[in-house]
Design a protein around this motif. Structure first.
Motif, short mmCIF file in Angstrom:
data_model
loop_
_atom_site.label_atom_id
_atom_site.label_comp_id
_atom_site.label_asym_id
_atom_site.label_seq_id
_atom_site.Cartn_x
_atom_site.Cartn_y
_atom_site.Cartn_z
N ASP A 80 0.83 -1.21 0.00
CA ASP A 80 0.00 0.00 0.00
C ASP A 80 0.87 1.26 0.00
O ASP A 80 0.59 2.22 -0.73
CB ASP A 80 -0.92 0.01 1.23
CG ASP A 80 -2.03 -1.04 1.12
OD1 ASP A 80 -2.26 -1.54 0.01
OD2 ASP A 80 -2.65 -1.35 2.16
N ARG B 286 1.19 4.03 -2.95
CA ARG B 286 0.90 5.43 -2.65
C ARG B 286 2.10 6.32 -3.01
O ARG B 286 1.93 7.42 -3.55
CB ARG B 286 0.54 5.59 -1.18
CG ARG B 286 0.04 6.98 -0.79
CD ARG B 286 -0.47 6.97 0.64
NE ARG B 286 -1.67 6.18 0.75
CZ ARG B 286 -2.90 6.65 0.58
NH1 ARG B 286 -3.07 7.93 0.28
NH2 ARG B 286 -3.94 5.88 0.69
N ALA C 173 2.13 6.65 -6.66
CA ALA C 173 1.02 7.50 -7.08
C ALA C 173 1.35 8.97 -6.85
O ALA C 173 1.09 9.83 -7.70
CB ALA C 173 -0.25 7.12 -6.34
N TYR C 174 1.93 9.27 -5.68
CA TYR C 174 2.34 10.65 -5.42
C TYR C 174 3.40 11.09 -6.43
O TYR C 174 3.46 12.26 -6.82
CB TYR C 174 2.87 10.80 -4.00
CG TYR C 174 1.78 10.93 -2.95
CD1 TYR C 174 0.57 11.53 -3.25
CD2 TYR C 174 1.97 10.48 -1.65
CE1 TYR C 174 -0.44 11.67 -2.30
CE2 TYR C 174 0.98 10.60 -0.69
CZ TYR C 174 -0.22 11.20 -1.02
OH TYR C 174 -1.20 11.33 -0.07
N THR D 91 -7.60 8.36 -8.51
CA THR D 91 -8.67 8.39 -7.49
C THR D 91 -9.91 7.62 -7.93
O THR D 91 -10.94 7.65 -7.25
CB THR D 91 -9.06 9.84 -7.20
OG1 THR D 91 -9.53 10.47 -8.39
CG2 THR D 91 -7.88 10.63 -6.65
N GLU E 210 -4.94 4.11 -6.65
CA GLU E 210 -4.03 4.16 -5.51
C GLU E 210 -4.34 5.31 -4.56
O GLU E 210 -4.06 5.23 -3.36
CB GLU E 210 -2.58 4.30 -6.00
CG GLU E 210 -2.04 3.09 -6.74
CD GLU E 210 -2.36 3.14 -8.23
OE1 GLU E 210 -3.30 3.88 -8.61
OE2 GLU E 210 -1.69 2.44 -9.01
N LEU E 211 -4.94 6.39 -5.06
CA LEU E 211 -5.24 7.54 -4.21
C LEU E 211 -6.74 7.74 -4.04
O LEU E 211 -7.19 8.83 -3.69
CB LEU E 211 -4.61 8.81 -4.81
CG LEU E 211 -3.07 8.81 -4.88
CD1 LEU E 211 -2.57 10.10 -5.52
CD2 LEU E 211 -2.47 8.65 -3.49
N ASP F 66 -8.10 9.64 -1.01
CA ASP F 66 -7.00 10.37 -0.39
C ASP F 66 -7.40 11.84 -0.23
O ASP F 66 -7.63 12.55 -1.21
CB ASP F 66 -5.74 10.26 -1.26
CG ASP F 66 -4.56 10.98 -0.64
OD1 ASP F 66 -4.07 10.52 0.40
OD2 ASP F 66 -4.14 12.00 -1.21
N THR G 54 -4.98 14.61 -1.92
CA THR G 54 -5.16 14.73 -3.37
C THR G 54 -6.44 15.49 -3.69
O THR G 54 -6.47 16.35 -4.58
CB THR G 54 -5.19 13.35 -4.03
OG1 THR G 54 -3.99 12.64 -3.71
CG2 THR G 54 -5.34 13.46 -5.53
N SER H 7 5.35 14.58 2.34
CA SER H 7 4.56 13.35 2.22
C SER H 7 5.42 12.17 1.81
O SER H 7 5.29 11.08 2.38
CB SER H 7 3.43 13.56 1.19
OG SER H 7 2.53 14.53 1.64
N THR H 8 6.27 12.36 0.81
CA THR H 8 7.12 11.25 0.39
C THR H 8 8.13 10.88 1.48
O THR H 8 8.44 9.71 1.65
CB THR H 8 7.86 11.59 -0.92
OG1 THR H 8 8.58 12.82 -0.75
CG2 THR H 8 6.88 11.76 -2.06
N LEU I 100 6.19 8.73 3.87
CA LEU I 100 5.97 7.38 3.34
C LEU I 100 7.25 6.56 3.37
O LEU I 100 7.23 5.37 3.72
CB LEU I 100 5.42 7.47 1.92
CG LEU I 100 4.00 8.01 1.77
CD1 LEU I 100 3.66 8.17 0.29
CD2 LEU I 100 2.99 7.09 2.45
#
Length: 671
Positions: A39, A43, A46-47, A313, A324-325, A328, A331, A605-606, A609
């Protein structure tokens, strides 16, 4: 030492049992870690896709954010065989009828083979040594009668002297070319004689040549030696093969002359490159293609971003699969903010362009993508081109033609601000106190040290006797050609009045200064009491608040912080107003750039993660350690069991043996 093996005593497959038990223990937590890792990786990927699409969007906004895109013009010739055209800087939309009547030519001279001393049969034939002094200007010469009646030096060009030490034709040619003074020499064989050709590198009547010879043989007009290269009012041994002439043309019937076939001063911001005689039209217009290309690139990048969001999304109820988002919140927030920025009007509705739809750009409600109506966009580009700049860029429209918007910053507040000027910018200057000595003698009065705009350097004037105008040219050229000044972007204008010299810096403001601080030629050039006056910065208010002046630039403070305007012209007091707006590209670009910044959303965010993925790696290590302990314990327990079973089996075997050895009841030996 005895060799043992797990299960040898009991017959149990202990290795298999332990492996299966440990695997069963690991199955659930490993599955949880795998799901979490998958997951997080999805993500993160996706980001990455979202960031990439936003980076492309940011790049596409660059041209639309830059107001110079909307100040680009095209200059088009109806016949490129007659002339071509280009534009730059401040240009006005207009059309012209152009008639090219003459092309500019270089002044070209050559040795005269009718003179006995100029009949050269080999490139090694000799003249003599000495010096050649070249001046550039306008020559009055009748090639038919070989009558030279006058010469006026070009005030923009200084004289130059070439020393000849190799008297051969080749040597003279090489010395002239190596001097790099704007003159080219070549050797041409006419079938009988070699002729030394000398031509001005620059076209135009005021770049014609005057050549004065100082022949080491002591004779400057004896028809031999270096004297054969003279061309002046006294000695004309060279032939004029081509006169230096100006280009001639008419613009809407107005006669124009130019020393060059590149005519750059007739129309502000437009340069014409004349090719041949003839007529053609010139059309100067806004570069609508450049703007439309920038808008199209923005729409394509925006739609790619929306497409990426829709994919990431999405949810498919038929297959029960989600992007994947999907769900979210971040997003969703980013997309919502971007769509809000594009839907809010810029400025006050009803004034100029305030919404994208007015330019033919609307949103497809089905998928959120932008759609361009080419018919509407093209019409608005043709009819209302100037409105596009405020629709997209951060730009200030001024009501005074001598007040120009330069730039702004993120701190500049949108609004309409009055401009008032209390002091105009000026340039630093030096005014002599006495007429200049027109005779410059080497080592006596030929060197001056100047301080110009904070840079100090010395220049050496060429020895000679000048007219006042010639001395102005010599001084101006030597100063502006000095690398200490030119590398710093510093230059001056020099003028004279009744022989008194004045030097003026070409820059404005309090840092603009011209002073002669020393040198043996100071007093002879400007007198003992020359006056040096520093320039003054512009001063005034923007929006009623005192602004900061530097040169001709006025920078706002307070709500207009970062707003810079250039003040030219000669009017004090009210200078109209500046209406500052932030267009869509500016607002959207700033928001997207904040997301992409090193301290923005994607970086944090990255990083989060990646940190969680590192935690999973740590959890896997901890799980492996726990499973090792479980395996060790199980092997210990099964080892004990194996030993116990082996012992019981041994006891059982012993008992069986003992029982087997007992007399049988009722047997033949029993009594």
């Amino acid at each position: 030492m005895a060799i043992t093996s797990a299960g040898i005593g009991s017959g149990l497959d202990i290795n298999s049992l332990v492996t299966q038990l440990v695997a069963a223990e690991a199955q659930a937590p490993t599955a949880r870690l795998d799901r979490r890792q998958s997951d997080l990786q999805l993500r993160l990927s996706a980001y990455g896709q979202l960031k990439s699409s936003l980076s492309s969007l940011s790049s596409s906004l660059g041209n639309l954010k830059n107001f110079s895109t909307f100040r680009s013009y095209t200059a088009t010739s109806s016949d490129s065989d007659v002339f071509t055209a280009s534009s730059s800087g401040k240009v006005s939309k207009a059309s012209y009828d152009v008639n090219v009547t003459a092309l500019a030519k270089n002044h070209q001279l050559s040795t005269d083979p009718t003179l006995a001393g100029a009949q050269f049969t080999d490139v090694t034939d000799t003249l003599s040594t000495g010096t050649l002094t070249f001046k550039f200007g306008t020559t009055t010469y009748d090639s038919g009668t070989d009558v030279y009646t006058g010469f006026v030096q070009n005030p923009e060009r200084a004289a130059a002297t070439v020393t000849i030490t190799d008297s051969s034709l080749e040597g003279v040619r090489n010395a002239i070319n190596e001097a790099d003074i704007g003159v080219t020499a070549s050797l041409i064989f006419d079938g009988t004689n070699y002729r030394l050709s000398v031509s001005s590198d620059d076209t135009g009547a005021d770049n014609s040549l005057e050549i004065t010879v100082a022949d080491d043989d002591g004779f400057t007009n004896d028809g031999s030696g270096l004297s054969l290269l003279s061309f002046n009012g006294t000695d004309n041994d060279l032939l004029q093969n081509e006169a230096g002439v100006n280009a001639g043309l008419t613009l809407n019937g107005i006669a124009i002359t130019s020393s060059s076939n590149t005519v750059a001063s007739a129309i502000d911001g437009v340069s014409l490159n004349l090719k041949t005689l003839g007529s053609a039209s010139l059309n100067v217009d806004t570069d609508k293609t450049k703007v439309k290309t920038a808008i199209t690139a923005f729409v394509a990048s925006y739609n790619a971003f929306i497409g990426a969001v829709n994919q990431l999304t999405a949810y498919n109820p038929d297959t029960n699969t989600a992007g994947e988002l999907n769900g979210d919140g971040v997003t969703r927030s980013i997309t919502s903010n971007i769509q809000r920025l594009l839907s809010n009007p810029v400025g006050v509705l009803g004034s100029d362009f305030t919404i994208l739809a007015e330019a033919g750009i609307t949103t497809n409600p089905a998928d959120g993508r932008l759609v361009i109506n080419d018919t509407t966009l093209d019409k608005q580009l043709n009819d209302n081109f100037d409105k596009f700049i405020t629709l997209f860029s951060a730009y200030g429209e001024t009501t005074d033609i001598y007040t120009n918007f330069v730039s702004s910053t993120d701190d500049t507040t949108v609004g309409n601000y009055a401009v008032n000027i209390t002091t105009l910018a000026s340039r630093g200057d030096l005014v002599g106190s006495a007429a200049a000595n027109l005779t410059i003698t080497g080592g006596s009065n030929d060197v001056i040290t100047l301080d110009i705009d904070g840079v100090s350097a010395s220049v050496t004037l060429s020895a000679g006797t000048y007219t006042a105008a010639e001395l102005v040219t010599e001084l101006k050229t030597k100063i502006n050609d000095n690398t200490d000044f030119s590398n710093a972007g510093i230059s001056v204008d020099v003028t004279e009045s009744a022989g008194v010299l004045s030097l003026v810096s070409r820059s404005y403001g309090s840092s603009s200064l011209v002073d002669i601080t020393g040198g043996n030629g100071k007093t002879d050039l400007v007198g003992a009491a020359a006056t040096s006056t520093a320039g003054v910065d512009v001063a005034g208010t923007i929006g009623g608040i005192a602004a900061t002046g530097k040169g001709q630039l006025l920078t706002g403070t307070g709500v207009t912080s970062g707003l810079i305007v250039e003040i030219t012209g000669a009017t004090l007091g009210d200078r109209g107003s500046i209406d500052f707006k932030r267009g869509y590209a500016e607002q959207l670009g700033n928001y997207v750039d904040s997301l992409l910044a090193s301290d923005g959303f994607f970086e944090s965010s990255t990083s989060s993660l990646k940190g969680r993925l590192e935690d999973i790696a740590d959890e896997r290590t901890a799980l492996a350690d726990r499973l090792n302990l479980i395996e060790t314990r199980l092997r210990s327990q099964f080892g004990a069991l194996d030993a116990l079973i082996a012992q019981l089996q041994n006891t059982s075997s012993f008992l069986q043996q003992q029982l087997s050895a007992l007399p049988q009841i009722g047997g033949s030996n029993s009594r």
